[in-house]
Design a protein around this motif. Structure first.
Motif, PDB file in Angstrom:
ATOM      1  N   ALA A   1     -65.598 -57.639  18.861  1.00 30.44           N
ATOM      2  CA  ALA A   1     -64.165 -57.697  18.599  1.00 30.44           C
ATOM      3  C   ALA A   1     -63.733 -56.208  18.023  1.00 30.44           C
ATOM      4  N   TRP A   2     -64.378 -55.912  17.177  1.00 31.21           N
ATOM      5  CA  TRP A   2     -63.917 -54.657  16.394  1.00 31.21           C
ATOM      6  C   TRP A   2     -64.178 -53.426  17.436  1.00 31.21           C
TER       7      TRP A   2
ATOM      8  N   TRP B   1     -61.713 -45.377  20.166  1.00 35.52           N
ATOM      9  CA  TRP B   1     -62.834 -44.186  20.166  1.00 35.52           C
ATOM     10  C   TRP B   1     -64.134 -44.826  20.310  1.00 35.52           C
ATOM     11  N   CYS B   2     -64.388 -46.124  20.393  1.00 32.50           N
ATOM     12  CA  CYS B   2     -65.797 -46.823  20.808  1.00 32.50           C
ATOM     13  C   CYS B   2     -66.099 -46.949  22.264  1.00 32.50           C
TER      14      CYS B   2
ATOM     15  N   ALA C   1     -69.019 -43.952   8.893  1.00 27.15           N
ATOM     16  CA  ALA C   1     -67.776 -44.667   7.832  1.00 27.15           C
ATOM     17  C   ALA C   1     -67.144 -45.529   8.161  1.00 27.15           C
ATOM     18  N   ALA C   2     -66.382 -45.463   9.456  1.00 30.72           N
ATOM     19  CA  ALA C   2     -65.449 -46.550   9.948  1.00 30.72           C
ATOM     20  C   ALA C   2     -66.441 -47.775  10.260  1.00 30.72           C
ATOM     21  N   VAL C   3     -67.736 -47.691  10.825  1.00 29.62           N
ATOM     22  CA  VAL C   3     -68.519 -48.609  11.069  1.00 29.62           C
ATOM     23  C   VAL C   3     -69.042 -49.594   9.920  1.00 29.62           C
ATOM     24  N   VAL C   4     -69.223 -49.046   8.928  1.00 30.45           N
ATOM     25  CA  VAL C   4     -69.705 -49.557   7.361  1.00 30.45           C
ATOM     26  C   VAL C   4     -68.144 -50.242   6.732  1.00 30.45           C
TER      27      VAL C   4
ATOM     28  N   HIS D   1     -78.519 -44.051  11.994  1.00 30.93           N
ATOM     29  CA  HIS D   1     -78.923 -45.518  11.713  1.00 30.93           C
ATOM     30  C   HIS D   1     -78.192 -45.894  10.760  1.00 30.93           C
ATOM     31  N   VAL D   2     -77.418 -47.032  11.246  1.00 26.68           N
ATOM     32  CA  VAL D   2     -76.499 -47.653   9.955  1.00 26.68           C
ATOM     33  C   VAL D   2     -77.097 -49.015   9.525  1.00 26.68           C
TER      34      VAL D   2
END
Length: 261
Positions: free
Chosen positions: A15-16, A22-23, A60-63, A88-89
């Motif tokens: 969903a995000w 930008w994804c 940073a946006a992923v976190v 790798h997050v």
């Protein structure tokens, strides 16, 4: 998709991604992608980002977004790029679930690899199949695993004779890990370099007798029995891989008794 356990994280991530311009694409890997996951499976995934954002900003946006999926205990960012930049997050949730997301430029991927499941593809970049180099093992890779399996098994015996049992166990584990890789390659499994993970993901039976190579305790006798048990497992797995020299030295080492037994 189910909306519990790891699948809840998958749904939130999807969903995000859909709502984030930008994804570029999102793919799911590991056991969940092939229908073999369960409530304890980690979420192994890959995210391609567009040209309008730099990799550190994307991570940073992923976190930040992952913190909205569930309560987060901790996070870690690892640089895993080789020929291309990738991060790798790792997100550890308080309830035990884990998100393992590799973030890279969307244009760095020419297609979707075997074993992966496309969850979102904004620009159609993953419409083609792609065979990564890690999908199979070359002869040189298999020979390296074979060489190291015998070398580490010999080290395990050497450390055991010296009474250094923890080092013996460590070398034994390294030898066995190489055995799992060789077994995966011999069975023609995808990504044999992942060893045991690839074998279990494919629901493939283990090499006969490998269970005896796990010591039952830290005492010398238990470790020595485990070391001796791994040699007949490695024998057929390393045939034809040009490691007769190191194998012969290790087998001589195995024949020597342990003064600490």
């Amino acid at each position: 998709m189910r909306t519990s356990g790891p699948w809840e994280i998958v749904d939130c991530l999807c969903a995000w991604v859909r709502d984030t311009p930008w994804c570029d694409w999102l793919e799911l890997g590991g056991s969940l992608a092939v229908g073999g996951g369960d409530e304890y499976s980690d979420v192994d995934a890959g995210l391609g980002v567009g040209d309008g954002i730099k990799l550190p900003e994307a991570c940073a946006a992923v976190v930040e977004a992952a913190g909205r999926f569930a309560a987060v205990s901790d996070t870690l960012l690892q640089d895993v790029g080789a020929s291309t930049a990738a991060t790798h997050v790792i997100v550890q949730y308080e309830d035990g679930r884990q998100l393992s997301l590799v973030v890279l430029a969307g244009s760095d991927r020419p297609g979707v690899p075997p074993g992966a499941r496309v969850l979102f593809d904004r620009t159609g970049r993953l419409k083609e199949k792609w065979l990564p180099s890690q999908l199979e093992a070359s002869f040189d890779e298999r020979r390296e695993w074979a060489f190291l399996s015998w070398l580490n098994l010999g080290d395990a015996a050497k450390h055991g004779r010296r009474g250094k049992m923890w080092r013996a166990i460590h070398s034994l584990d390294q030898a066995r890990d190489c055995g799992w890789k060789l077994h995966a390659a011999a069975r023609g499994l995808d990504y044999p370099s992942f060893g045991l993970v690839s074998v279990q993901t494919a629901k493939c039976p283990p090499p006969p007798g490998i269970e005896e190579s796990y010591p039952r305790g830290i005492e010398s006798g238990s470790i020595r029995r485990a070391v001796l048990s791994l040699a007949p497992v490695l024998g057929p797995l390393t045939e034809g891989l040009s490691v007769g020299g190191v194998r012969a030295v290790t087998e001589r080492n195995l024949s020597v008794g342990w003064t600490h037994e």
